[in-house]
Write a protein that holds these residues in place. Sequence first.
Motif, short mmCIF file in Angstrom:
data_model
loop_
_atom_site.label_atom_id
_atom_site.label_comp_id
_atom_site.label_asym_id
_atom_site.label_seq_id
_atom_site.Cartn_x
_atom_site.Cartn_y
_atom_site.Cartn_z
N MET A 216 0.83 -1.20 0.00
CA MET A 216 0.00 0.00 0.00
C MET A 216 0.87 1.26 0.00
SD MET A 216 -2.98 -0.92 -0.38
CE MET A 216 -2.41 -2.39 -1.21
N TYR A 217 2.00 1.19 0.70
CA TYR A 217 2.92 2.33 0.74
C TYR A 217 3.36 2.67 -0.69
CZ TYR A 217 7.23 4.94 1.55
OH TYR A 217 8.21 5.90 1.52
N SER A 220 0.49 3.94 -2.90
CA SER A 220 -0.01 5.29 -2.58
C SER A 220 0.74 6.38 -3.35
CB SER A 220 0.09 5.54 -1.08
OG SER A 220 1.44 5.67 -0.71
N LYS A 221 1.90 6.04 -3.90
CA LYS A 221 2.63 7.03 -4.69
C LYS A 221 1.96 7.28 -6.03
CE LYS A 221 7.38 6.12 -3.28
NZ LYS A 221 8.63 5.60 -3.85
N LYS A 222 1.16 6.30 -6.46
CA LYS A 222 0.51 6.42 -7.77
C LYS A 222 -0.88 7.00 -7.62
CE LYS A 222 2.30 2.28 -10.02
NZ LYS A 222 1.80 0.99 -10.51
N THR A 223 -1.41 7.57 -8.68
CA THR A 223 -2.79 8.05 -8.65
C THR A 223 -3.73 6.92 -9.04
OG1 THR A 223 -1.93 10.17 -9.36
CG2 THR A 223 -4.32 9.91 -9.46
N SER A 391 -6.61 6.15 -4.40
CA SER A 391 -7.17 6.91 -3.27
C SER A 391 -8.35 6.19 -2.63
CB SER A 391 -7.59 8.31 -3.73
OG SER A 391 -8.66 8.22 -4.64
N VAL A 394 -6.34 2.07 -1.39
CA VAL A 394 -5.37 2.05 -0.28
C VAL A 394 -6.04 2.18 1.10
CG1 VAL A 394 -3.35 3.22 0.70
CG2 VAL A 394 -3.44 2.74 -1.75
N PRO A 395 -6.93 3.18 1.31
CA PRO A 395 -7.57 3.25 2.63
C PRO A 395 -8.37 2.00 2.99
CG PRO A 395 -7.98 5.27 1.40
CD PRO A 395 -7.35 4.31 0.45
#
Lengths: 500, 157
Positions: A216-217, A220-223, A391, A394-395
């Motif tokens: 996930m880390y 999260s860098k990607k859209t 977005s 990941v959450p």
Amino acid sequence: MDNIVSGFLLLFTFKSLLFLVLGVVVGFVVGALPGFSSSNGVAVMLPLTLGMELHTALIFMAAIYAAAQFAGAIPAILINAPGTMGAAATALDGYPMGQRGEGGLAIGIARMASACGGVIGAIIVLLVITPMSALALKFGSVEMFLVAIFGLTLITTVIGDSVRKGLISAGMGLLIAAMSADPFYGQGRFTMGFINLYDKVPFVPILIGIFAITEMYFLSKKTNLIDKVMIKLDNNTLRDLIEGIKETLKYPKVIFRSAIIGTVIGAIPGTGTAISNFISYGIAKRSSNRKEMFGTGIPEGVIASEACDSSVASGTMIPALTLGIPGSATTAIMLAALYLHGVRPGPQVMVNQAAEAYAVLLAILFASILVLPLGTLLASPLIALTRISTSILVPIVLLLCAVGAFAVANSMFDVMLMFIFGIIGIIMRINGYPVVPFVLALILGPIAEANFIRAYMLSQGEWTYFFTTQISWILWAIIFFGLFSNPIKIAFRKMRQQGN
Amino acid sequence: MRNSILNFVLKNALFPSLAVIFVISFYISARDLQAISFSYPKGVIALLVVLFVWTLFSEGKKWSQSKEELDEANFLANKVKEFKKPLLMMVTFLVYILFFDDIGFFVTTGLFLLFMFIILGQRRPMIILLNIIGLLLLCYVLFTVTLSLPLPSGLFI
């Protein structure tokens, strides 16, 4: 035979079949998401299996494993981004087919080849697992210790680009597994005052941290999960199903050979799908009478990769069920599920939990069959799923990780442990240290240590005891070969170059 | 100009450095145990020591050969910029797991999801709201009702 019937009876209950179907659907989802794999999915789902009976938990996980093997082909064909490691070889011919407007057909072929490979692989394993487990039962503590070391050695030499890094990763896994009390005197070794570490180091939060939090880390860098333009498909899934079946069945030799390669290579701990698929693809190419067409988008290429990919899942079950040695990261997590249900992995599993073991193999077989109808039904939603924004994804996954880690023992300690190992996983990946040897060492650690201490006691301090049987000599030779074959090869090459 | 030590450690040597600290701490903690209790970890530690020495030489050689130009002044600023989103995500996640036991699972989860959606770039309020409500409902149905898992209630719910 009785055990197979018992396995059938365990599988053919409403609850087991429900979780089989659910597992296939979850497997499709995790396989289709680029960056996610069956091991990530099974790690996140592991705590949810706590409330289930052992066989239901294992059936659910086996179905995720089997289905994810196929679903990885979808992004490989449509965007040239394999959803799983194994699907990398599928992209070689699947993506060119997609670019030619035959994406639906390529997915149809992948689906049929996966189903065939999964079924053949499961049947082979069902046939060989009884004699294999009889052989495993003859293993003493020395052999079991060496088998664990052999598994780790293979993994460290195969995964990643540096044996040194793989060995450090595995060594750290072994040492972390040894933090708890020793199996002989029960003396805590490096528990740092935490009572939660005294009994045994909790695997589940560590697995969730290492696999899911780390992933996930980086996600999260990607859209978006995919940045590339996806090939458009016409929505005639039934036609693709029929065409896929027809096209695949034109190559029975490729299917059988690939499934056998996958099962055999899968049975070697740590080798995994990426290697086996490329080997299968290479052999299919070499033995084809249109070699030059491979890589340009031909069905044989997709079949060779996908039939092999699905049979690997069955192959990895051989060392896992007979010796307690995980054949892959996903089977490592399945072995953690055995621990969670109070079963110690090892040769005794095929004696005491034989029905459950056969139910798992049958679950892989039926999950592979289910790939055909469910894969057809869910093709469009799965394609849409690859467009999900990080977005949102990941959450959701982080939330599931936190609750999952907490659920294992209702303990905040486990949640913090998951977070810490998530950070460790991130650092490992940034520094280029493979996480799979670490995880396998964590699972193999207690098995290796218990057998080492037993052998050490029996040896009465005489180290030659570790070299007394023929099997132990063979295992030592394989370990030595695995570790030093590459450096020896390089040294010879250098000597030859200097000679020239 | 040689690569800076900080950049090199972050990219290549952070994990082995942490591993060395862990191994030394393990050794100090367990060295006085009975021989048999310490025999197995001692073997693993011995193997790791050899590997660490190998790593020291290997990474040291790599560092001495590295010729990457580095703008020292902007290095940290660039790193923070590059990793801002994932770092913020991890900090939010840490705060969430630190507090969900004391404040209550559903309240902290709602807030956590709200912050996470915003940090990760979700700008549509309707999507955020629907996802939060949907996920809280899913958690309730899956964990509390179906699995009978006692989620932390803390001060609130």
